[in-house]
Design an enzyme around this catalytic site. Sequence first.
Site, PDB file in Angstrom:
ATOM      1  N   HIS A 181       0.882  -1.256  -0.186  1.00 19.03           N
ATOM      2  CA  HIS A 181       0.106  -0.143   0.000  1.00 19.03           C
ATOM      3  C   HIS A 181       0.968   1.155  -0.019  1.00 19.03           C
ATOM      4  CE1 HIS A 181      -3.720  -2.166   0.325  1.00 19.03           C
ATOM      5  NE2 HIS A 181      -3.045  -2.861   1.415  1.00 19.03           N
ATOM      6  N   HIS A 231      -6.094  -7.221  -0.580  1.00 17.28           N
ATOM      7  CA  HIS A 231      -6.186  -5.779  -0.926  1.00 17.28           C
ATOM      8  C   HIS A 231      -5.450  -5.504  -2.454  1.00 17.28           C
ATOM      9  CE1 HIS A 231      -6.827  -6.055   3.524  1.00 17.28           C
ATOM     10  NE2 HIS A 231      -7.541  -5.391   3.209  1.00 17.28           N
TER      11      HIS A 231
HETATM   12  C1  SP5 Z   1      -0.985  -5.172   3.827  1.00 19.82           C
HETATM   13  C2  SP5 Z   1      -2.500  -5.363   4.161  1.00 19.82           C
HETATM   14  O1  SP5 Z   1      -3.077  -6.363   3.989  1.00 19.82           O
HETATM   15  N1  SP5 Z   1      -3.171  -4.069   4.631  1.00 19.82           N
HETATM   16  C3  SP5 Z   1      -4.453  -4.070   4.810  1.00 19.82           C
HETATM   17  C4  SP5 Z   1      -4.957  -2.827   5.376  1.00 19.82           C
HETATM   18  C5  SP5 Z   1      -6.254  -2.831   5.535  1.00 19.82           C
HETATM   19  N2  SP5 Z   1      -6.718  -1.525   6.288  1.00 19.82           N
HETATM   20  C6  SP5 Z   1      -7.881  -1.391   6.421  1.00 19.82           C
HETATM   21  C7  SP5 Z   1      -8.390  -2.423   7.713  1.00 19.82           C
HETATM   22  C8  SP5 Z   1     -10.118  -2.387   7.975  1.00 19.82           C
HETATM   23  C9  SP5 Z   1     -10.303  -3.201   9.032  1.00 19.82           C
HETATM   24  N3  SP5 Z   1     -11.488  -3.636   9.118  1.00 19.82           N
HETATM   25  C10 SP5 Z   1     -12.054  -4.600   9.936  1.00 19.82           C
HETATM   26  C11 SP5 Z   1     -13.743  -4.694   9.614  1.00 19.82           C
HETATM   27  C12 SP5 Z   1     -14.014  -6.099   9.785  1.00 19.82           C
HETATM   28  N4  SP5 Z   1     -15.190  -6.145   9.234  1.00 19.82           N
HETATM   29 ZN    ZN Z   2      -4.064  -6.999   2.578  1.00 20.38          ZN
END
Ligand code: SP5
Ligand code: ZN
Length: 372
Positions: free
Chosen positions: A171, A209
């Site tokens: 990212h 992602h």
């Molecule tokens: C490297 C990588 O996998 N980075 C991921 C970054 C994600 N950031 C947002 C995380 C949002 C967490 N959401 C929790 C909700 C569960 N339904």
């Molecule tokens: Zn990820």
Amino acid sequence: MQAVYTPAHLAHDITVETFMGVPIPANEVAERAEKIRMALEADGGFDFLGPSEHGEDPITAVHDPGLVRFLEVAWSELRRQALGRPFLTADTYPNRNMFEGMSPEAVAALVREPQQAAGRAGYWGLDSAAPLVAGTYGAARAAVDVALTTVDLVLGGARAAYGLCRPPGHHSARSMYGGYCFFNNAAIAAEAIVRATGERVAILDVDYHHGNGTQQIFWNRGDVRYVSIHADPDRAYPYFLGRADEVGEGAGRGENLNIPLRGGATNEDYLAAADRALEAILEAPGSVIVVSLGFDTYGLDPIGDFALTTEVYHEVGRRTAATGRRLVVLQEGGYHRPSLGENARAWLRGAEGRDFDPLPSTGFGEHGVVAG
Ligand code: SP5
Ligand code: ZN
């Protein structure tokens, strides 16, 4: 297979992140890398080595030196403000609409990095879910060295090597950190390969992602092809990039391939996407693939919504290696800690053409062993 690891990641010892303004237990924790290391050690087929130092030049080959300096001093800046925060996240982000009507030249001339840490974190950061602590910079530098040491192994003749990078990287853009990522390990590795070999390089990103940072870094470059399979940004982080019509510009036009998948995507959906991705990679010359390897595609992952099982990782590893290209495999995300080690073992054994039998001793505890 050789695997590169360093305990330096432990200094990035975060316990809490924020999600939509609320503190929640951190997802990207040190235990992740330890689980993977222990599973690969138990396998017996992996030789571990530590990273060698590669310095700052390979980092500034893809990142703004200002980002490097910010990450280096961010923690002491926060300390100077004496707010007593356990980690640094931004107060204000420069939403692009703040500058509506201003020319790009005016923005470049007038909008500057502020002095306070909360503003600087907004200037350089993407989101509020990438906590920065005292040991983050050192760990992020070490993760880059892990990636570059993995490159050294492959350029030295290994068919495949694995870098257990933590924190992850995909990212992180040229001038931006975020999404648990600080330096873009895979992009730094790809750039180092281009510079060392003069060849084109492909990046296969199989994290759940979209790797917005990697896409941004190579967006207008003709020598690095970025191919990513990920959750549709209509419903998932990073929300603003990752759609199928993002194909690159200039020399990079046609070098960017995004394959967004629906929620609930199955092993079958995934293997079809992987075949498309590998076909696109083989359309361009080159002898090395950098793999951004994430396991947040797993059915039980707490932040993903795909339905994959361990055996699909073995098969994707096998098909990726069957391209005949050499593989620099670098760890990105994956947050279901009980399965991480087995999933990594499955992928990497597949990439070596070895079979995969789950280790009973590393079954998934309270979740039970998830059958394929
Ligand atoms: C490297 C990588 O996998 N980075 C991921 C970054 C994600 N950031 C947002 C995380 C949002 C967490 N959401 C929790 C909700 C569960 N339904
Ligand atoms: Zn990820």
